[in-house]
Design a protein around this motif. Structure first.
Motif, PDB file in Angstrom:
ATOM      1  N   ASN A   1       4.223  -5.189  -2.580  1.00 57.07           N
ATOM      2  CA  ASN A   1       4.796  -4.219  -1.844  1.00 57.07           C
ATOM      3  C   ASN A   1       5.860  -3.379  -3.127  1.00 57.07           C
ATOM      4  OD1 ASN A   1       3.348  -4.555   0.544  1.00 57.07           O
ATOM      5  ND2 ASN A   1       5.134  -5.837   1.364  1.00 57.07           N
ATOM      6  N   ALA A   2       6.612  -4.376  -3.678  1.00 61.57           N
ATOM      7  CA  ALA A   2       7.582  -3.815  -4.517  1.00 61.57           C
ATOM      8  C   ALA A   2       6.655  -2.961  -5.749  1.00 61.57           C
ATOM      9  CB  ALA A   2       8.571  -5.104  -5.129  1.00 61.57           C
ATOM     10  N   ALA A   3       5.854  -3.680  -6.075  1.00 63.51           N
ATOM     11  CA  ALA A   3       5.193  -2.940  -7.487  1.00 63.51           C
ATOM     12  C   ALA A   3       4.535  -1.704  -7.066  1.00 63.51           C
ATOM     13  CB  ALA A   3       4.146  -4.079  -8.157  1.00 63.51           C
ATOM     14  N   THR A   4       3.723  -1.769  -5.975  1.00 64.27           N
ATOM     15  CA  THR A   4       3.131  -0.469  -5.539  1.00 64.27           C
ATOM     16  C   THR A   4       3.843   0.807  -5.644  1.00 64.27           C
ATOM     17  OG1 THR A   4       1.447  -1.639  -4.229  1.00 64.27           O
ATOM     18  CG2 THR A   4       1.740   0.631  -3.465  1.00 64.27           C
ATOM     19  N   ILE A   5       5.177   0.402  -5.217  1.00 67.96           N
ATOM     20  CA  ILE A   5       6.022   1.595  -5.280  1.00 67.96           C
ATOM     21  C   ILE A   5       6.533   2.181  -6.663  1.00 67.96           C
ATOM     22  CG2 ILE A   5       8.625   2.502  -4.806  1.00 67.96           C
ATOM     23  CD1 ILE A   5       8.396   0.634  -2.350  1.00 67.96           C
ATOM     24  N   ALA A   6       6.547   1.293  -7.424  1.00 69.40           N
ATOM     25  CA  ALA A   6       6.850   1.681  -8.976  1.00 69.40           C
ATOM     26  C   ALA A   6       5.386   2.293  -9.483  1.00 69.40           C
ATOM     27  CB  ALA A   6       7.182   0.421  -9.627  1.00 69.40           C
ATOM     28  N   HIS A   7       4.467   1.762  -9.232  1.00 66.93           N
ATOM     29  CA  HIS A   7       3.246   2.243  -9.856  1.00 66.93           C
ATOM     30  C   HIS A   7       2.756   3.750  -9.407  1.00 66.93           C
ATOM     31  CE1 HIS A   7       1.309  -2.113  -9.858  1.00 66.93           C
ATOM     32  NE2 HIS A   7       2.315  -1.739 -10.752  1.00 66.93           N
ATOM     33  N   ASN A   8       3.134   3.902  -8.122  1.00 67.28           N
ATOM     34  CA  ASN A   8       2.664   5.359  -7.533  1.00 67.28           C
ATOM     35  C   ASN A   8       3.941   6.397  -8.174  1.00 67.28           C
ATOM     36  OD1 ASN A   8       0.190   5.283  -6.089  1.00 67.28           O
ATOM     37  ND2 ASN A   8       0.991   3.651  -4.797  1.00 67.28           N
ATOM     38  N   SER A   9       4.989   5.780  -8.471  1.00 65.03           N
ATOM     39  CA  SER A   9       5.984   6.823  -8.991  1.00 65.03           C
ATOM     40  C   SER A   9       5.660   7.521 -10.185  1.00 65.03           C
ATOM     41  CB  SER A   9       7.488   6.010  -9.223  1.00 65.03           C
ATOM     42  OG  SER A   9       7.122   5.456 -10.342  1.00 65.03           O
ATOM     43  N   HIS A  10       4.584   7.023 -10.913  1.00 62.26           N
ATOM     44  CA  HIS A  10       4.210   7.436 -12.133  1.00 62.26           C
ATOM     45  C   HIS A  10       3.197   8.344 -12.057  1.00 62.26           C
ATOM     46  CE1 HIS A  10       6.939   4.582 -13.878  1.00 62.26           C
ATOM     47  NE2 HIS A  10       5.810   3.656 -13.263  1.00 62.26           N
ATOM     48  N   LYS A  11       2.442   8.606 -11.007  1.00 58.08           N
ATOM     49  CA  LYS A  11       1.121   9.355 -10.772  1.00 58.08           C
ATOM     50  C   LYS A  11       1.253  10.777 -10.236  1.00 58.08           C
ATOM     51  CE  LYS A  11      -1.306   5.001 -10.242  1.00 58.08           C
ATOM     52  NZ  LYS A  11      -2.405   4.061  -9.538  1.00 58.08           N
ATOM     53  N   GLY A  12       2.406  11.261 -10.045  1.00 55.15           N
ATOM     54  CA  GLY A  12       2.384  12.625  -9.808  1.00 55.15           C
ATOM     55  C   GLY A  12       2.003  12.938  -8.485  1.00 55.15           C
ATOM     56  N   ASP A  13       1.730  14.359  -8.153  1.00 55.54           N
ATOM     57  CA  ASP A  13       1.057  14.752  -6.918  1.00 55.54           C
ATOM     58  C   ASP A  13      -0.280  14.096  -6.857  1.00 55.54           C
ATOM     59  OD1 ASP A  13       0.053  15.847  -4.615  1.00 55.54           O
ATOM     60  OD2 ASP A  13       1.356  17.801  -4.973  1.00 55.54           O
ATOM     61  N   GLN A  14      -0.671  13.162  -6.024  1.00 58.08           N
ATOM     62  CA  GLN A  14      -1.871  12.715  -6.139  1.00 58.08           C
ATOM     63  C   GLN A  14      -2.701  13.223  -5.059  1.00 58.08           C
ATOM     64  OE1 GLN A  14      -2.299   8.202  -6.726  1.00 58.08           O
ATOM     65  NE2 GLN A  14      -0.206   8.163  -6.376  1.00 58.08           N
TER      66      GLN A  14
ATOM     67  N   ILE B   1      -1.481   0.324   1.364  1.00 60.71           N
ATOM     68  CA  ILE B   1      -2.298   0.502   2.653  1.00 60.71           C
ATOM     69  C   ILE B   1      -1.581   1.670   3.268  1.00 60.71           C
ATOM     70  CG2 ILE B   1      -3.089   0.128   4.862  1.00 60.71           C
ATOM     71  CD1 ILE B   1      -4.894  -1.087   2.942  1.00 60.71           C
ATOM     72  N   ALA B   2      -0.349   1.875   3.635  1.00 59.96           N
ATOM     73  CA  ALA B   2       0.454   2.749   4.127  1.00 59.96           C
ATOM     74  C   ALA B   2       0.215   3.969   3.114  1.00 59.96           C
ATOM     75  CB  ALA B   2       1.912   2.403   4.253  1.00 59.96           C
ATOM     76  N   PHE B   3       0.359   3.772   1.767  1.00 63.68           N
ATOM     77  CA  PHE B   3       0.140   4.913   0.876  1.00 63.68           C
ATOM     78  C   PHE B   3      -1.341   5.350   0.822  1.00 63.68           C
ATOM     79  CE2 PHE B   3      -0.648   6.916  -3.157  1.00 63.68           C
ATOM     80  CZ  PHE B   3       0.552   7.565  -3.342  1.00 63.68           C
ATOM     81  N   ALA B   4      -2.228   4.688   0.879  1.00 68.86           N
ATOM     82  CA  ALA B   4      -3.724   4.994   0.947  1.00 68.86           C
ATOM     83  C   ALA B   4      -3.746   5.853   2.180  1.00 68.86           C
ATOM     84  CB  ALA B   4      -4.467   3.897   1.366  1.00 68.86           C
ATOM     85  N   ARG B   5      -3.450   5.610   3.485  1.00 70.69           N
ATOM     86  CA  ARG B   5      -3.616   6.296   4.589  1.00 70.69           C
ATOM     87  C   ARG B   5      -2.807   7.621   4.343  1.00 70.69           C
ATOM     88  NH1 ARG B   5      -2.147   1.251   8.579  1.00 70.69           N
ATOM     89  NH2 ARG B   5      -3.976   0.362   8.645  1.00 70.69           N
ATOM     90  N   ARG B   6      -1.781   7.766   3.868  1.00 72.56           N
ATOM     91  CA  ARG B   6      -1.044   9.140   3.797  1.00 72.56           C
ATOM     92  C   ARG B   6      -1.988   9.916   2.730  1.00 72.56           C
ATOM     93  NH1 ARG B   6       3.576   6.067   3.280  1.00 72.56           N
ATOM     94  NH2 ARG B   6       3.627   6.351   0.947  1.00 72.56           N
ATOM     95  N   LEU B   7      -2.348   9.238   1.799  1.00 75.39           N
ATOM     96  CA  LEU B   7      -3.086   9.997   0.770  1.00 75.39           C
ATOM     97  C   LEU B   7      -4.407  10.457   1.217  1.00 75.39           C
ATOM     98  CD1 LEU B   7      -3.263  10.852  -2.322  1.00 75.39           C
ATOM     99  CD2 LEU B   7      -4.188   8.601  -2.869  1.00 75.39           C
ATOM    100  N   SER B   8      -5.052   9.778   2.165  1.00 75.13           N
ATOM    101  CA  SER B   8      -6.335  10.110   2.656  1.00 75.13           C
ATOM    102  C   SER B   8      -6.004  11.458   3.549  1.00 75.13           C
ATOM    103  CB  SER B   8      -6.595   9.090   3.801  1.00 75.13           C
ATOM    104  OG  SER B   8      -7.889   9.492   4.524  1.00 75.13           O
ATOM    105  N   ASP B   9      -4.680  11.421   4.554  1.00 67.35           N
ATOM    106  CA  ASP B   9      -4.688  12.351   5.381  1.00 67.35           C
ATOM    107  C   ASP B   9      -4.256  13.875   4.404  1.00 67.35           C
ATOM    108  OD1 ASP B   9      -5.079  10.853   7.637  1.00 67.35           O
ATOM    109  OD2 ASP B   9      -2.760  10.454   7.938  1.00 67.35           O
TER     110      ASP B   9
END
Length: 301
Positions: A14-27, A85-93
């Motif tokens: 949960n903690a690492a996922t926030i850091a990981h996605n912070s580097h990926k720009g507007d996905q 999973i929360a990020f994946a759902r938002r990204l799908s939407d």
């Protein structure tokens, strides 16, 4: 099975996922503009997925799941991390690519899916997945329980031989580790790998990430994986090894040899850094073992 350690890993992820996605720009924009995070090796192992039901286990934040959905698959992604999973759902939407995402411990999900007779044409998992699983036989039998007759399991993973080395390429770790290993927590390997794991716009994001939650890893050799699948009744159709790692710069001096494939320094001999396999539910099959077939920078001998 060590669900207590799985739960500890959930917090660390949960903690690492926030850091990981912070580097990926507007996905979301990356996907709306036709982007994909998949590598050719994965697509070759999976085959054509258009019109097929596909289960993506340990799907992380859903980028590969959505890339597969764009190819026409009906995708269900499963991961233990709430944040992922929360990020994946938002990204799908936000991207407009439909897929369903479900949060659960992998073993619990597979057991319930088998009871509910949820069956899939393809099951897929990739990169840094089985080191979080405490019971390979339960994993393999779970896969078999959700595959349709004739269905295919496609798997690609970093090679356990590479995990013998520390970051300076010195032999350091025992290949035949049997006990779970406690770590400082899931690290920010996305920042470490730079553009290797950010095919869209890359951002600085979180700097000097330190995970507040410890993590626990389980080490499985290639023989462990293959034997577990065979014991589960799946038929090994193909196995392939690669002298590079897709996207991941896990060691000093790794170089991009094309297509975000990371290889050791030129001064080193080539070693297996990644392997993949296909197993299915057919009544018969044969095993073929390739060494780096289809990749760049290969010795044709």
């Amino acid at each position: 099975m060590r669900k207590d350690l799985h739960e500890a890993n959930r917090l660390s992820w949960n903690a690492a996922t926030i850091a990981h996605n912070s580097h990926k720009g507007d996905q979301a924009a990356f996907f709306r503009n036709g982007g994909s995070t998949l590598f050719p090796e994965e697509l070759e192992l999976l085959g054509d997925v258009a019109g097929l039901s596909l289960l993506h286990l340990q799907c992380n934040a859903g980028q590969d799941s959505l890339s597969l959905a764009r190819l026409g698959a009906d995708v269900t992604g499963v991961d233990i991390s709430d944040e992922a999973i929360a990020f994946a759902r938002r990204l799908s939407d936000e991207s407009g690519i439909p897929a369903r995402f479900e949060r659960e411990d992998l073993f619990t999900w597979l057991e319930q899916a088998a009871r509910d007779r949820r069956l899939f044409d393809r099951v897929f998992t990739s990169y840094g997945t089985i080191c979080w699983l405490s019971d390979l036989d339960r994993w393999a039998s779970g896969l078999a329980g959700v595959l349709k007759p004739g269905g295919r399991f496609a798997f690609i993973e970093f090679h356990p031989f590479a995990m013998v080395f520390n970051e300076q390429w010195q032999p350091h770790y025992d290949y035949f580790r049997s006990a779970p290993v406690e770590e400082d927590g899931v690290g920010d390997y996305v920042a470490q790998s730079g553009d290797g794991l950010t095919p869209g716009a890359s951002e600085v994001g979180v700097v000097d990430f330190r995970n507040p939650h410890r993590s626990y890893e389980f080490y499985w050799g290639v023989g462990d994986v293959v034997s577990a699948l065979i014991r589960a009744g799946l038929i090994l159709e193909r196995m392939v090894e690669f002298p590079y790692a897709n996207g991941w710069r896990g060691f000093d001096g790794m170089r991009d040899i094309g297509g975000r494939r990371m290889a050791p320094p030129e001064s080193m001999p080539r070693i297996p850094l990644m392997y993949g396999l296909v197993a299915n539910q057919r009544s018969s099959a044969h095993v073929t073992v390739d060494h780096g077939v289809g990749g760049p920078d290969q010795d044709p001998r």
